[in-house]
Design a protein around this motif. Structure first.
Motif, PDB file in Angstrom:
ATOM      1  N   LYS A  83       0.831  -1.204   0.000  1.00 57.21           N
ATOM      2  CA  LYS A  83       0.000   0.000   0.000  1.00 57.21           C
ATOM      3  C   LYS A  83       0.865   1.254   0.000  1.00 57.21           C
ATOM      4  O   LYS A  83       1.919   1.300   0.621  1.00 57.21           O
ATOM      5  CB  LYS A  83      -0.911   0.021   1.230  1.00 57.21           C
ATOM      6  CG  LYS A  83      -2.018  -1.021   1.219  1.00 57.21           C
ATOM      7  CD  LYS A  83      -2.881  -0.875   2.465  1.00 57.21           C
ATOM      8  CE  LYS A  83      -4.018  -1.879   2.471  1.00 57.21           C
ATOM      9  NZ  LYS A  83      -4.840  -1.757   3.714  1.00 57.21           N
ATOM     10  N   SER A 107      -0.521   7.616   6.916  1.00 55.80           N
ATOM     11  CA  SER A 107      -1.223   6.343   7.095  1.00 55.80           C
ATOM     12  C   SER A 107      -1.314   5.636   5.755  1.00 55.80           C
ATOM     13  O   SER A 107      -1.342   6.279   4.702  1.00 55.80           O
ATOM     14  CB  SER A 107      -2.641   6.590   7.645  1.00 55.80           C
ATOM     15  OG  SER A 107      -3.418   5.402   7.603  1.00 55.80           O
ATOM     16  N   GLU A 142      -3.875   3.508   5.335  1.00 52.20           N
ATOM     17  CA  GLU A 142      -5.282   3.121   5.305  1.00 52.20           C
ATOM     18  C   GLU A 142      -6.080   4.072   4.404  1.00 52.20           C
ATOM     19  O   GLU A 142      -5.518   5.001   3.813  1.00 52.20           O
ATOM     20  CB  GLU A 142      -5.845   3.103   6.726  1.00 52.20           C
ATOM     21  CG  GLU A 142      -5.111   2.168   7.670  1.00 52.20           C
ATOM     22  CD  GLU A 142      -5.171   0.725   7.217  1.00 52.20           C
ATOM     23  OE1 GLU A 142      -6.201   0.309   6.635  1.00 52.20           O
ATOM     24  OE2 GLU A 142      -4.182  -0.012   7.426  1.00 52.20           O
ATOM     25  N   ASP A 143      -7.394   3.863   4.354  1.00 56.01           N
ATOM     26  CA  ASP A 143      -8.239   4.661   3.466  1.00 56.01           C
ATOM     27  C   ASP A 143      -8.642   6.000   4.076  1.00 56.01           C
ATOM     28  O   ASP A 143      -9.364   6.778   3.464  1.00 56.01           O
ATOM     29  CB  ASP A 143      -9.489   3.868   3.068  1.00 56.01           C
ATOM     30  CG  ASP A 143     -10.332   3.449   4.262  1.00 56.01           C
ATOM     31  OD1 ASP A 143      -9.902   3.663   5.416  1.00 56.01           O
ATOM     32  OD2 ASP A 143     -11.421   2.880   4.040  1.00 56.01           O
ATOM     33  N   LYS A 156      -6.604   6.782  10.424  1.00 58.64           N
ATOM     34  CA  LYS A 156      -6.591   5.354  10.771  1.00 58.64           C
ATOM     35  C   LYS A 156      -5.166   4.823  10.857  1.00 58.64           C
ATOM     36  O   LYS A 156      -4.385   4.967   9.914  1.00 58.64           O
ATOM     37  CB  LYS A 156      -7.360   4.544   9.724  1.00 58.64           C
ATOM     38  CG  LYS A 156      -8.851   4.780   9.683  1.00 58.64           C
ATOM     39  CD  LYS A 156      -9.480   3.869   8.639  1.00 58.64           C
ATOM     40  CE  LYS A 156     -10.977   4.054   8.535  1.00 58.64           C
ATOM     41  NZ  LYS A 156     -11.566   3.164   7.507  1.00 58.64           N
ATOM     42  N   ASP A 157      -4.821   4.195  11.965  1.00 57.28           N
ATOM     43  CA  ASP A 157      -3.534   3.519  12.126  1.00 57.28           C
ATOM     44  C   ASP A 157      -2.382   4.400  11.639  1.00 57.28           C
ATOM     45  O   ASP A 157      -1.495   3.956  10.901  1.00 57.28           O
ATOM     46  CB  ASP A 157      -3.544   2.183  11.378  1.00 57.28           C
ATOM     47  CG  ASP A 157      -2.411   1.267  11.837  1.00 57.28           C
ATOM     48  OD1 ASP A 157      -1.929   1.448  12.967  1.00 57.28           O
ATOM     49  OD2 ASP A 157      -2.000   0.384  11.050  1.00 57.28           O
ATOM     50  N   SER A 164      -3.254   5.203  17.248  1.00 54.96           N
ATOM     51  CA  SER A 164      -3.072   6.015  16.058  1.00 54.96           C
ATOM     52  C   SER A 164      -2.716   7.437  16.484  1.00 54.96           C
ATOM     53  O   SER A 164      -3.309   7.987  17.416  1.00 54.96           O
ATOM     54  CB  SER A 164      -4.352   6.018  15.221  1.00 54.96           C
ATOM     55  OG  SER A 164      -4.176   6.733  14.012  1.00 54.96           O
TER      56      SER A 164
END
Length: 348
Positions: free
Chosen positions: A151, A177, A179-180, A184-185, A211
């Motif tokens: 990613k 991050s 993530e989307d 997030k995280d 996070s």
């Protein structure tokens, strides 16, 4: 060490000693910010489903704004609380480099990339007078970095820079991050540069068990204080979306999380983010400035030691101000900004 060298080292470290405050009489503090009222509040239910809860009167002006103050508690906006520069950005951070040049960093809108979808944008610009800005660019801070399953990072949020007092290099850090959604995280990352053209490969700076976004640094007597926002919330985890503190004797860490008395170590026990730390102009100690992002107001806390904080109740900030950074000006620099952008002659 001679006093002049001590003062130079303090400047490089971003530190202002109490003993030097008498020399700084007449200085004015500036606050760089953008304006926004959130359109929604993101919530997560017990099953992990995300829902958007609408908020009243949303608005957004993602451009640079300035306000001035001499006490850090009462801030007068310039230009009638309108932008002072037309460049699109969020989370503006401004600091003067040792050569006298101002460097601005900010969060830009993610750009479309035909190969990887969205490409995160980190705004960087320089100025000699805080009025005219040169060489607006997007820094390639996360270039070549991949996360789990290949990613690509979707964001570079709230970038800031600091001078490493040992090497003299620019120490650049931000949150990203894979993530989307950027919250997030998320982790804090860093790299180094000597010339703002070539950068060392990005590395993780701070990876706690939550996070984390919105990091800012302050060094005092060899200790680096890393203020940041914990971004954890949901019916299972509870509401943990406020400012926390970690500290280290090394700018690259590892950082130890400070366990304070409020909200599992959080400095302000409610939803806050986008903090900035400054010496208290009114006396010994420090001020922490931050925005209550879900209730569209700004606030401040005071501390004698950067660890134990108390909310300052009597403060005045520009309406709808978000994610500010405070930096010191000389009196003539502040007057130049007032004449250029317009503001009342007196400022507290």
């Amino acid at each position: 060490m001679p006093r002049l060298l001590l003062l130079a080292a303090a400047l490089l470290a971003g530190d202002t000693r109490a003993e030097d405050k008498d020399e700084a009489k007449g200085d004015v503090w500036a606050l760089a910010y953008f304006r926004q009222r959130y359109p929604t509040r993101v919530e997560i239910d017990a099953d992990g489903r995300i829902r958007d809860v609408p908020l009243a009167d949303p608005m957004s002006v993602e451009k640079l704004h300035f306000a001035l103050s001499t006490d850090g508690r009462n801030w007068t906006p310039l230009a009638g609380n309108k932008p002072v520069w037309d460049q699109q950005l969020r989370d503006p951070f401004i600091q003067r480099a040792p050569d006298g040049i101002w460097h601005l960093m900010g969060t830009g809108r993610a750009a479309k990339d035909p190969r990887n979808g969205k490409r995160p944008v980190c705004v960087h610009a320089t100025s000699r007078d805080l009025i005219h800005w040169d060489t607006v660019e997007s820094l390639p801070l996360m270039e070549g970095v991949s996360g789990p399953d290949g990613k690509k990072p979707g964001n570079i949020w709230a970038p800031e820079w600091f001078i490493d007092p040992k090497s003299g290099e620019f120490f650049v850090f931000w949150s990203s991050s894979f993530e989307d959604a950027g919250w997030k995280d998320s982790r804090l990352w860093f790299c180094r540069t000597k010339d703002w053209k070539s950068f060392t490969p990005a590395k993780v700076l701070f990876d706690p068990d939550y996070s984390v976004i919105d990091g800012t640094l302050r060094e005092v007597d060899g200790t680096f204080y890393l203020f940041h926002k914990e971004e954890e919330f949901g019916e299972r985890t509870g509401e943990r979306r406020a400012i926390r503190l970690a500290y280290s004797n090394n700018i690259e860490g590892p950082y130890e999380i400070h366990q304070g008395p409020l909200n599992r170590g959080q400095i302000v026990p409610t939803i806050t983010e986008g903090c900035s730390v400054m010496p208290d102009p009114s006396g010994p100690g420090w001020l922490l400035l931050y925005d209550y992002c879900m209730t569209n107001r700004f606030g401040a806390s005071s501390s004698p030691d950067l660890k134990e904080w108390k909310v300052v109740e009597d403060v005045k900030f520009p309406p709808d101000a978000r994610h500010g950074s405070a930096f010191k000006l000389k009196a003539d620099e502040a007057e130049r900004l007032r004449k250029q952008f317009g503001a009342p002659a007196s400022v507290k």
